[in-house]
Design a protein around this motif. Structure first.
Motif, short mmCIF file in Angstrom:
data_model
loop_
_atom_site.label_atom_id
_atom_site.label_comp_id
_atom_site.label_asym_id
_atom_site.label_seq_id
_atom_site.Cartn_x
_atom_site.Cartn_y
_atom_site.Cartn_z
N HIS A 282 -34.59 3.73 -21.08
CA HIS A 282 -35.23 2.40 -19.59
C HIS A 282 -35.79 0.85 -20.30
CE1 HIS A 282 -33.23 5.09 -17.37
NE2 HIS A 282 -34.65 6.15 -17.94
N PRO A 283 -35.23 0.51 -21.15
CA PRO A 283 -35.57 -1.25 -22.39
C PRO A 283 -35.91 -2.16 -21.23
CG PRO A 283 -34.27 -0.63 -23.38
CD PRO A 283 -34.17 0.57 -22.43
N GLY A 284 -34.44 -1.79 -20.00
CA GLY A 284 -35.07 -3.59 -19.23
C GLY A 284 -35.21 -3.15 -18.12
N ILE A 285 -36.27 -1.84 -17.59
CA ILE A 285 -36.50 -1.77 -16.25
C ILE A 285 -38.70 -2.35 -16.14
CG2 ILE A 285 -38.60 -0.14 -17.46
CD1 ILE A 285 -37.73 1.85 -14.95
N ARG A 286 -38.09 -3.50 -15.14
CA ARG A 286 -39.21 -3.71 -14.29
C ARG A 286 -40.56 -2.92 -13.27
NH1 ARG A 286 -37.93 -8.60 -14.50
NH2 ARG A 286 -40.18 -9.54 -13.80
N VAL A 287 -41.57 -2.84 -14.29
CA VAL A 287 -42.54 -2.41 -13.39
C VAL A 287 -43.33 -3.06 -12.50
CG1 VAL A 287 -44.65 -1.10 -14.46
CG2 VAL A 287 -42.19 -0.82 -15.66
N LEU A 288 -43.85 -2.69 -10.79
CA LEU A 288 -44.22 -3.16 -10.83
C LEU A 288 -46.11 -2.49 -10.85
CD1 LEU A 288 -42.60 -2.24 -7.17
CD2 LEU A 288 -42.00 -4.48 -9.11
N LEU A 289 -47.01 -3.57 -10.61
CA LEU A 289 -48.56 -3.11 -11.11
C LEU A 289 -49.55 -4.93 -10.71
CD1 LEU A 289 -48.97 -3.98 -15.34
CD2 LEU A 289 -47.33 -4.73 -14.01
N PRO A 290 -50.30 -4.05 -10.72
CA PRO A 290 -51.20 -4.84 -10.43
C PRO A 290 -51.35 -6.66 -11.03
CG PRO A 290 -52.48 -3.61 -10.68
CD PRO A 290 -51.07 -2.60 -11.57
N THR A 291 -52.01 -7.56 -11.32
CA THR A 291 -52.20 -8.61 -11.57
C THR A 291 -53.22 -9.85 -10.70
OG1 THR A 291 -50.57 -10.30 -10.97
CG2 THR A 291 -49.18 -8.28 -12.57
N GLY B 33 -48.92 9.21 -6.66
CA GLY B 33 -47.25 9.15 -6.38
C GLY B 33 -46.14 7.86 -7.55
N ALA B 34 -45.00 8.30 -7.68
CA ALA B 34 -44.45 7.34 -8.11
C ALA B 34 -42.95 7.36 -6.98
CB ALA B 34 -44.14 7.84 -9.19
N ALA B 35 -41.96 6.51 -7.73
CA ALA B 35 -41.49 6.07 -7.25
C ALA B 35 -40.11 4.93 -8.24
CB ALA B 35 -40.67 5.12 -5.70
N VAL B 36 -39.14 4.86 -8.28
CA VAL B 36 -38.10 5.01 -9.29
C VAL B 36 -36.41 4.23 -8.46
CG1 VAL B 36 -37.62 6.56 -9.71
CG2 VAL B 36 -37.33 4.07 -11.34
N ARG B 37 -36.08 2.90 -8.48
CA ARG B 37 -35.21 2.43 -8.08
C ARG B 37 -34.16 2.76 -9.41
NH1 ARG B 37 -34.29 0.33 -3.59
NH2 ARG B 37 -35.66 -0.53 -3.09
N ALA B 38 -33.41 3.62 -8.83
CA ALA B 38 -31.84 3.02 -9.70
C ALA B 38 -30.43 2.44 -9.42
CB ALA B 38 -30.86 4.42 -9.89
N ALA C 15 -28.93 10.14 -11.83
CA ALA C 15 -28.80 8.12 -12.34
C ALA C 15 -29.65 8.22 -13.14
CB ALA C 15 -30.10 8.32 -10.67
N ARG C 16 -29.07 7.26 -13.66
CA ARG C 16 -29.13 7.16 -15.82
C ARG C 16 -29.42 5.58 -15.36
NH1 ARG C 16 -27.31 11.74 -18.61
NH2 ARG C 16 -25.67 12.56 -16.75
N ALA C 17 -28.88 4.52 -14.21
CA ALA C 17 -29.47 3.30 -14.91
C ALA C 17 -30.65 3.10 -14.46
CB ALA C 17 -28.40 2.76 -14.92
#
Length: 138
Positions: free
Chosen positions: A106-115, A37-42, A75-77
């Protein structure tokens, strides 16, 4: 090489929970094909979700479905995206194809990921250094 990251915000935690709810509600189980599943915030604060559509021809990942859902809603941004695996697998990093699409659209998007430090927020540019330069404008 260490990727610059930042700690999660309360909004990031909400986004993770939205993606988890999507995959928990719609997974097919351990042998199924709907497993992410995925979710994106505008930028306007709206949240849009998606679930993967696995197919032997290479159907879209949950992140790409969420991007399409956001676009269809106007939602574009987009500011942040996350994917969560079924069966309690938690936050998962995007695949290479998703990283390229995210960078292109979306070159400025932040990605949440495990580190190694836990789930963190990373700029897409930092996940795909030396990426192929493409844009919808040509």
């Amino acid at each position: 090489m260490r990727i610059p990251s930042r700690e999660l915000t309360p909004e990031d935690h909400e986004l993770i929970e939205t993606a988890r709810r999507i995959v928990d509600a719609h997974t097919d189980g351990p042998d199924g094909v709907h497993t992410m599943g995925a979710a994106v915030r505008a930028a306007d604060g709206s949240v849009h979700g998606g679930i993967n559509l696995y197919h032997f021809t290479g159907g879209p990942c949950a992140e790409l479905v969420a991007l399409g859902t956001a676009r269809a809603a106007g939602a574009r941004a987009l500011t942040t995206i996350v994917a969560v695996g079924n069966l309690g697998r938690g936050v998962c990093a995007p695949c290479g194809r998703d990283r390229q699409v995210l960078l292109d659209y979306h070159p400025g998007i932040r990605v949440l990921l495990p580190t190694p430090e836990g789930v963190r927020s990373v700029l897409i540019e930092d996940l795909l250094p030396g990426a192929y330069a493409w844009s919808p404008q040509g």
